[in-house]
Design a protein around this motif. Structure first.
Motif, PDB file in Angstrom:
ATOM      1  N   ASN A 239       0.919  -1.303  -0.034  1.00 40.02           N
ATOM      2  CA  ASN A 239      -0.091   0.030   0.067  1.00 40.02           C
ATOM      3  C   ASN A 239       0.871   1.139  -0.044  1.00 40.02           C
ATOM      4  OD1 ASN A 239      -2.539   1.132   0.186  1.00 40.02           O
ATOM      5  ND2 ASN A 239      -2.182   1.898   2.162  1.00 40.02           N
ATOM      6  N   HIS A 240       2.137   1.141   0.722  1.00 41.66           N
ATOM      7  CA  HIS A 240       2.783   2.401   0.707  1.00 41.66           C
ATOM      8  C   HIS A 240       3.285   2.328  -0.686  1.00 41.66           C
ATOM      9  CE1 HIS A 240       6.255   4.906   1.461  1.00 41.66           C
ATOM     10  NE2 HIS A 240       6.935   4.042   0.986  1.00 41.66           N
ATOM     11  N   GLN A 241       3.883   1.652  -1.311  1.00 41.44           N
ATOM     12  CA  GLN A 241       4.280   1.676  -2.676  1.00 41.44           C
ATOM     13  C   GLN A 241       3.351   2.507  -3.551  1.00 41.44           C
ATOM     14  OE1 GLN A 241       7.408   1.317  -3.429  1.00 41.44           O
ATOM     15  NE2 GLN A 241       8.063   0.424  -1.494  1.00 41.44           N
ATOM     16  N   ARG A 242       2.091   1.913  -3.512  1.00 38.27           N
ATOM     17  CA  ARG A 242       1.044   2.421  -4.371  1.00 38.27           C
ATOM     18  C   ARG A 242       0.788   3.864  -4.061  1.00 38.27           C
ATOM     19  NH1 ARG A 242      -1.186  -2.851  -3.805  1.00 38.27           N
ATOM     20  NH2 ARG A 242      -2.256  -2.253  -1.731  1.00 38.27           N
ATOM     21  N   LEU A 243       0.711   4.273  -2.789  1.00 43.76           N
ATOM     22  CA  LEU A 243       0.294   5.606  -2.599  1.00 43.76           C
ATOM     23  C   LEU A 243       1.487   6.783  -2.535  1.00 43.76           C
ATOM     24  CD1 LEU A 243      -1.804   4.992   0.499  1.00 43.76           C
ATOM     25  CD2 LEU A 243      -2.626   5.471  -1.916  1.00 43.76           C
ATOM     26  N   SER A 244       2.708   6.305  -2.311  1.00 43.54           N
ATOM     27  CA  SER A 244       3.947   7.040  -2.143  1.00 43.54           C
ATOM     28  C   SER A 244       4.851   7.274  -3.526  1.00 43.54           C
ATOM     29  CB  SER A 244       4.554   6.828  -0.986  1.00 43.54           C
ATOM     30  OG  SER A 244       3.772   6.823   0.192  1.00 43.54           O
ATOM     31  N   HIS A 245       4.622   6.266  -4.275  1.00 46.29           N
ATOM     32  CA  HIS A 245       5.556   6.186  -5.530  1.00 46.29           C
ATOM     33  C   HIS A 245       4.833   6.185  -6.891  1.00 46.29           C
ATOM     34  CE1 HIS A 245       9.094   5.553  -3.200  1.00 46.29           C
ATOM     35  NE2 HIS A 245       8.314   4.791  -2.320  1.00 46.29           N
ATOM     36  N   THR A 246       5.607   6.372  -7.988  1.00 43.42           N
ATOM     37  CA  THR A 246       4.986   6.199  -9.200  1.00 43.42           C
ATOM     38  C   THR A 246       5.495   5.303 -10.196  1.00 43.42           C
ATOM     39  OG1 THR A 246       5.135   8.886  -9.149  1.00 43.42           O
ATOM     40  CG2 THR A 246       4.716   8.201 -11.563  1.00 43.42           C
ATOM     41  N   THR A 247       4.378   4.814 -10.889  1.00 45.71           N
ATOM     42  CA  THR A 247       4.953   3.711 -11.866  1.00 45.71           C
ATOM     43  C   THR A 247       5.564   4.298 -13.038  1.00 45.71           C
ATOM     44  OG1 THR A 247       2.830   3.943 -13.085  1.00 45.71           O
ATOM     45  CG2 THR A 247       2.596   2.552 -11.299  1.00 45.71           C
ATOM     46  N   PRO A 248       6.186   3.620 -13.775  1.00 45.25           N
ATOM     47  CA  PRO A 248       6.946   4.343 -14.953  1.00 45.25           C
ATOM     48  C   PRO A 248       5.856   4.818 -15.961  1.00 45.25           C
ATOM     49  CG  PRO A 248       7.008   1.923 -14.903  1.00 45.25           C
ATOM     50  CD  PRO A 248       6.521   2.213 -13.626  1.00 45.25           C
ATOM     51  N   GLU A 249       4.677   4.230 -15.848  1.00 44.39           N
ATOM     52  CA  GLU A 249       3.675   4.875 -16.919  1.00 44.39           C
ATOM     53  C   GLU A 249       3.163   6.298 -16.207  1.00 44.39           C
ATOM     54  OE1 GLU A 249       2.691   0.424 -17.172  1.00 44.39           O
ATOM     55  OE2 GLU A 249       3.507   1.955 -15.561  1.00 44.39           O
ATOM     56  N   GLY A 250       3.370   6.307 -14.816  1.00 46.12           N
ATOM     57  CA  GLY A 250       2.736   7.537 -14.487  1.00 46.12           C
ATOM     58  C   GLY A 250       4.089   8.644 -14.581  1.00 46.12           C
ATOM     59  N   ALA A 251       5.253   8.436 -14.553  1.00 38.47           N
ATOM     60  CA  ALA A 251       6.401   9.274 -14.877  1.00 38.47           C
ATOM     61  C   ALA A 251       6.316   9.734 -16.278  1.00 38.47           C
ATOM     62  CB  ALA A 251       7.598   8.365 -14.717  1.00 38.47           C
ATOM     63  N   GLY A 252       5.769   8.933 -17.254  1.00 39.38           N
ATOM     64  CA  GLY A 252       5.761   9.159 -18.579  1.00 39.38           C
ATOM     65  C   GLY A 252       4.531  10.022 -18.715  1.00 39.38           C
ATOM     66  N   ARG A 253       3.434  10.119 -17.979  1.00 37.59           N
ATOM     67  CA  ARG A 253       2.541  11.189 -18.117  1.00 37.59           C
ATOM     68  C   ARG A 253       2.864  12.536 -17.520  1.00 37.59           C
ATOM     69  NH1 ARG A 253      -0.734   6.382 -16.803  1.00 37.59           N
ATOM     70  NH2 ARG A 253      -0.366   6.692 -14.500  1.00 37.59           N
ATOM     71  N   VAL A 254       3.716  12.568 -16.599  1.00 35.59           N
ATOM     72  CA  VAL A 254       4.036  13.852 -15.811  1.00 35.59           C
ATOM     73  C   VAL A 254       4.987  14.485 -16.771  1.00 35.59           C
ATOM     74  CG1 VAL A 254       5.487  14.853 -14.084  1.00 35.59           C
ATOM     75  CG2 VAL A 254       3.886  13.010 -13.359  1.00 35.59           C
ATOM     76  N   ALA A 255       5.974  13.766 -17.618  1.00 39.89           N
ATOM     77  CA  ALA A 255       6.768  14.390 -18.501  1.00 39.89           C
ATOM     78  C   ALA A 255       6.186  14.896 -19.668  1.00 39.89           C
ATOM     79  CB  ALA A 255       7.724  13.127 -18.974  1.00 39.89           C
ATOM     80  N   ALA A 256       5.192  14.101 -20.174  1.00 46.07           N
ATOM     81  CA  ALA A 256       4.327  14.538 -21.120  1.00 46.07           C
ATOM     82  C   ALA A 256       3.538  15.927 -21.084  1.00 46.07           C
ATOM     83  CB  ALA A 256       3.301  13.500 -21.743  1.00 46.07           C
ATOM     84  N   ALA A 257       2.865  15.939 -19.598  1.00 49.19           N
ATOM     85  CA  ALA A 257       2.122  16.967 -19.281  1.00 49.19           C
ATOM     86  C   ALA A 257       3.249  18.405 -19.189  1.00 49.19           C
ATOM     87  CB  ALA A 257       1.560  16.783 -17.989  1.00 49.19           C
ATOM     88  N   ALA A 258       4.350  17.967 -18.674  1.00 45.64           N
ATOM     89  CA  ALA A 258       5.382  19.082 -18.368  1.00 45.64           C
ATOM     90  C   ALA A 258       6.248  19.564 -19.723  1.00 45.64           C
ATOM     91  CB  ALA A 258       6.385  18.508 -17.492  1.00 45.64           C
ATOM     92  N   GLY A 259       6.073  18.678 -20.797  1.00 52.79           N
ATOM     93  CA  GLY A 259       6.592  19.032 -21.978  1.00 52.79           C
ATOM     94  C   GLY A 259       8.202  19.093 -21.958  1.00 52.79           C
ATOM     95  N   VAL A 260       8.815  18.161 -21.123  1.00 57.87           N
ATOM     96  CA  VAL A 260      10.103  18.079 -21.057  1.00 57.87           C
ATOM     97  C   VAL A 260      10.755  17.780 -22.161  1.00 57.87           C
ATOM     98  CG1 VAL A 260       9.873  18.032 -18.431  1.00 57.87           C
ATOM     99  CG2 VAL A 260      10.118  15.887 -19.797  1.00 57.87           C
ATOM    100  N   GLY A 261      11.912  17.624 -22.381  1.00 59.87           N
ATOM    101  CA  GLY A 261      12.709  17.376 -23.568  1.00 59.87           C
ATOM    102  C   GLY A 261      13.402  15.775 -23.432  1.00 59.87           C
ATOM    103  N   ARG A 262      13.548  15.217 -22.127  1.00 62.48           N
ATOM    104  CA  ARG A 262      14.133  13.937 -21.872  1.00 62.48           C
ATOM    105  C   ARG A 262      13.528  13.639 -20.621  1.00 62.48           C
ATOM    106  NH1 ARG A 262      18.424  10.909 -23.335  1.00 62.48           N
ATOM    107  NH2 ARG A 262      18.953  12.177 -25.042  1.00 62.48           N
TER     108      ARG A 262
END
Length: 308
Positions: A239-262
């Motif tokens: 439960n800690h891992q689910r609530l407190s960390h990000t899946t790689p899919e989630g990291a991809g969504r954050v990167a896309a929302a931010a429009g980062v280069g890499r």
């Protein structure tokens, strides 16, 4: 002025589940470097990357979990004074203060307390080296700051705030979600050559996308939840891992929302092949995705990473 990101260590902790060093990164800006977190092995990793204490400008702590600060005392003691090519002038260490949301927060250490207690614990060694090796007074060189952060849940908590600035970098921060740890911070470094954002430990977080808008590089944590579930970890841990960390899919969504280069995935919790991490992030982010290894160097703004 050149800017290089070095992922000195890329493993989550505090367990040791593979060959990678504990989480720590260095940003080399011209002839100076800045550290973000101080995980297990960072002192040797920094030395092997060619970094010397005489060029250390400032250190930044994202939060006070042990796997992010365990080697802060060692890094300072191994990089202080002329005999080790260490710093002999003022350096800054900045991080979260005491957790005001914790029932015992008034008595538990923040960043300033952490450093002060470490100096006290090693006071005999420090005193001997000051008088026997002509080193400067270590405590007098350290500018340790408990960062003033917005109240959790307030409107201000969703906005970046100033952290640090010198002639090479401007650092801003934002609160991220890493319950039950508070404050937990992400940092953005803006330089003349480009910008790098470090997520710290966080659940998928809209505030991080705000901080990272248009950055050249986003260094984001990621967790393999299946790794822990398949090994039969306790429900509370899962439960800690689910609530407190990000899946790689989630990291991809954050990167896309931010429009980062890499997107650079680091602080990898659980184990998997690099393709497992990168393909899941790439499903949501169409820019370059790197699965960082310890000692990897990235020229900010350049397309290719190379081993140190």
């Amino acid at each position: 002025m050149s800017v290089d990101l070095i992922t000195l260590g890329t493993a989550a902790g505090p367990a040791i589940r593979g060959p990678e060093n504990g989480i720590s990164s260095a940003l080399v800006v011209g002839d100076a470097f800045y550290m973000v977190d101080f995980g297990l092995g960072c002192t040797r990793a920094a030395h092997e990357a060619g970094l010397r204490g005489k060029d250390f400008a400032a250190g930044f702590v994202t939060h006070l979990h042990s796997d992010h600060v365990v080697e802060l005392p060692g890094f300072l003691l191994w990089n202080w004074g002329d005999p080790v090519e260490g710093f002999t002038g003022p350096v800054s260490v900045l991080g979260p203060g005491r957790d005001e949301t914790h029932p015992a927060g008034g008595t538990l250490a923040g960043t300033r307390d952490l450093v002060a207690h470490a100096l006290r614990a090693y006071s005999y060694d420090i005193d001997i080296r000051v008088h026997d090796e002509a080193r400067p007074d270590l405590a007098a060189l350290l500018r340790t700051v408990d960062l003033a952060t917005p109240a959790h849940g307030s409107a201000e908590a969703a906005r970046p705030f100033e952290v640090y600035e010198d002639s090479r970098v401007k650092v801003t921060g934002i609160l991220v979600e890493h319950p039950p740890v508070r404050p937990a911070l992400a940092f953005r470094f803006d330089t003349d050559a480009g910008s790098v954002v470090f997520s710290g430990d966080t659940a998928e977080c809209a505030g991080l996308a705000v901080l990272a808008q248009g950055a050249d590089v986003l260094v984001h944590e990621a967790v393999n939840l299946d790794f822990y579930a398949d090994k039969g970890f306790a429900p509370a841990f899962l439960n800690h891992q689910r609530l407190s960390h990000t899946t790689p899919e989630g990291a991809g969504r954050v990167a896309a929302a931010a429009g980062v280069g890499r997107l650079v995935l680091s602080h990898l919790a659980g184990r998997a092949e690099p393709e497992w991490w990168s393909s899941r992030a790439a499903a949501f982010f169409d820019g370059p995705v790197d699965v960082a290894a310890s000692g990897q160097r990235f020229a900010v703004g350049a397309p290719v990473a190379s081993a140190v």
